[in-house]
Write an enzyme that holds these catalytic residues in place. Structure first.
Site, short mmCIF file in Angstrom:
data_model
loop_
_atom_site.label_atom_id
_atom_site.label_comp_id
_atom_site.label_asym_id
_atom_site.label_seq_id
_atom_site.Cartn_x
_atom_site.Cartn_y
_atom_site.Cartn_z
N LYS A 138 3.79 0.78 10.50
CA LYS A 138 3.81 1.93 9.60
C LYS A 138 3.16 3.15 10.25
CE LYS A 138 3.11 0.83 5.33
NZ LYS A 138 2.44 0.50 4.05
N GLU A 178 0.87 -1.17 0.00
CA GLU A 178 0.00 0.00 0.00
C GLU A 178 0.91 1.23 0.00
OE1 GLU A 178 -3.57 -0.36 2.75
OE2 GLU A 178 -2.26 -1.95 3.50
N ARG A 195 5.22 -12.26 10.38
CA ARG A 195 5.82 -10.97 10.06
C ARG A 195 7.12 -10.82 10.85
NH1 ARG A 195 1.84 -6.34 11.67
NH2 ARG A 195 3.62 -5.11 10.98
#
Length: 560
Positions: A271, A36, A261
């Site tokens: 983020k 994204e 992750r």
């Protein structure tokens, strides 16, 4: 913490091998990386990039780069450009397969219309807060929207009017009609479209309704005929929703596989939290060398090879764990040790005068460029009567195990001579400002003909030949291994390390470093690895410390 180097094989590779062997998708493999564009990529994204691209490369398969650009409020061209630049820097090539979810907006819209016609989607007028309140909990079913059973024709009309811009932001959504009592909350009539009168980086003002990530993501994979949709573990609960959408549409069905992750000690990889660090000025932009962003790591001096090595070492697992930052540092040391040229730089200079060296004279001494690489050859380093040594390499009243320079003690100067400290000069405040020494001309090159030994070798720089530099010493951005471990009511910002950056001015470097360009990496002997910062110009050289020479990870492995 996970510090082990895993076997080459992992569960995703095994799944793909089995699929190929069984002829699934006609033995075809196709992967992608779908960021994204709402921030700069970091070391966690590097893991995902390496996994997706590495498997494609191994199976001689295509690899796509696709931006899931579904939220124009948070997405910017700056982020798109940064992601492209960072993936290229890692040496991964998607060839001509650069795509955007926005390329598929019309197709996604038509598929949404199909779901409405099939009675599988409806226009809802509940606010975001009302949707949240009626969603239910893990132990309590949700409440159906009063708009859930609108007639199909009314839904089609409203959805078309939403697309045409007739309604304000937040007034209506399109929701999938699934099951408000589903055990998986993602299946409780999720929102597919929201109204946003916002300009999109690529489509401009063509659209005022935008697909939610969960609606666009799986269908974009399907459009691109991705065979193995690899994503991090937090998307595991979203997989049933992606499956439901594709089942209703009857379209090609990629196989989603989730993996753990990356969590890294002393590091924030959220983020949202990285954006806060940047926006509140706790760091100096997305490429601040203290950040785990790829642009920050690059500016600090990390190499693509070191990051790929790190991602390979940590492997691919299903269960989350935390990797020690020391392993990442170990990887960059290993890469730079093989290729970085050596130079001498004095960071906190102390003046040394060699009284018995001829005044006004100097000579060139031969120095090794890289002991790990004989082909790197040698260089000439000037030596003269007045030198600089590291201030911490002298003690007037040394403890028992301090073997460096002290009054009456002899040490070796790297590539040069033995010197002995004869006198200490201080200023009015009692601060040592100069050492008066003598040298033994017979020890040129660092060895004494009579066989006497010294216990320390110091780096140095000739005063009249030295160039000045600024050196930035970086430490971890946080003081705790888990920056998010805070007491109730606390703020993770409180764990910021006030000593994460120390700026040294007046550092003295050997003249061979004159004219180096930003991005140039080298080792300052006995100090660490350093990289020329982009703030440098013709009149001012700035070095960032990439990593110290001491390898904590290697020591931990020995203890283990």
């Amino acid at each position: 913490m996970n510090n082990e180097t895993p076997e080459k094989s992992h569960f995703i590779r095994n799944i793909i091998k089995e699929d190929v062997a069984r002829g699934v998708n006609d033995g075809r493999v196709h992967t992608r990386f779908p960021p994204e564009p709402n921030g700069y990529p970091h070391i966690g994204h590097a893991k995902a990039i390496c996994v997706n691209y590495g498997l494609a490369e191994e199976f001689h398969a295509p690899y796509n780069l696709r931006f899931d650009d579904t939220n124009p409020v948070k997405e910017e061209q700056e982020y798109i450009d940064a992601i492209i630049a960072d993936i290229k820097w890692l040496s991964f090539d998607w060839e001509d397969r650069l795509y955007f979810a926005s390329d598929y907006f019309e197709q996604l819209y038509q598929w949404a219309v199909k779901l409405i016609r099939d009675g599988k989607a409806y226009v809802c007028e509940l606010t975001a807060d009302q949707i949240r309140e009626t969603r239910g909990t893990l132990t309590k079913p949700g409440v159906e929207s009063p708009y859930r059973n609108r007639p199909v024709e009314e839904n089609l009309d409203l959805f078309a009017r939403m697309k045409n811009g007739e309604f304000p932001d937040g007034s209506k959504t399109l929701r999938a009609k699934i099951d408000m009592a589903a055990g998986n909350l993602n299946l409780r009539d999720p929102v597919m479209y929201r109204i946003l009168h916002a300009s999109h980086p690529r489509t401009g003002d063509d659209w005022c309704i935008y697909p939610m990530y969960d609606w666009a993501h799986g269908q974009s994979d399907s459009i691109e005929k991705i065979t193995h949709s690899l994503c991090s573990i937090e998307f595991e609960d979203h997989r049933p929703l992606y499956d439901w959408f594709l089942d209703q549409l009857g379209e090609f069905h990629p196989q989603q596989i989730e993996f753990a992750r990356l969590n890294l000690s002393y590091t924030i990889l959220s983020k949202r939290k990285l954006i806060r660090l940047v926006n509140e000025g706790h760091v100096q932009g997305w490429d601040d060398p203290r950040l785990p962003t790829l642009s920050g790591l690059r500016r600090r001096g990390y190499t693509p090879a070191s990051i790929r090595d790190f991602c390979d070492r940590i492997g691919v697992a299903k269960k989350d764990s935390t990797v020690d930052l020391a392993l990442l540092e170990h990887c960059i040391r290993g890469d730079l040790n093989k290729q970085a040229p050596r130079f001498m730089g004095v960071l906190r200079p102390l003046k040394v005068v060699i009284d018995n060296y001829p005044e006004g004279e100097s000579e060139e001494l031969e120095a090794v460029n890289n002991p790990e690489d004989p082909s790197a050859g040698t260089r000439e380093v000037p030596f003269s009567r007045v030198l600089y040594i590291e201030r911490e390499d002298f003690m007037e009243d040394p403890p028992k195990k301090f073997f460096r320079l002290a009054p009456g003690r002899e040490v070796r100067l790297r590539y040069a001579y033995f010197i002995t400290c004869n006198e200490v000069v201080k200023d009015a405040d009692g601060e040592v400002i100069e050492l008066r020494c003598s040298y033994d001309p017979a020890t040129k090159g660092g060895d004494a003909p009579d066989g006497r030994k010294v216990k320390a070798t110091l780096h140095w720089v000739s005063a009249k030949h030295a160039i000045d530099a600024e050196v930035r010493l970086y430490d971890t951005l946080f003081t705790t291994e888990d920056p998010e471990d805070v007491p109730e009511g606390g703020d993770w910002i409180d764990n910021l390390n006030p000593k994460s950056l120390e700026v040294l001015t007046g550092c003295k470097l050997e003249p061979n470093l004159r004219g180096v360009e930003p991005g140039f990496s080298c080792q300052f002997e006995r100090q660490g690895y350093f990289c020329v910062d982009q703030d440098s110009d013709g009149d001012k050289i700035i070095f960032n410390r990439t990593v110290t020479l001491r390898d904590a990870w290697k020591r931990m492995q020995k203890k283990g």
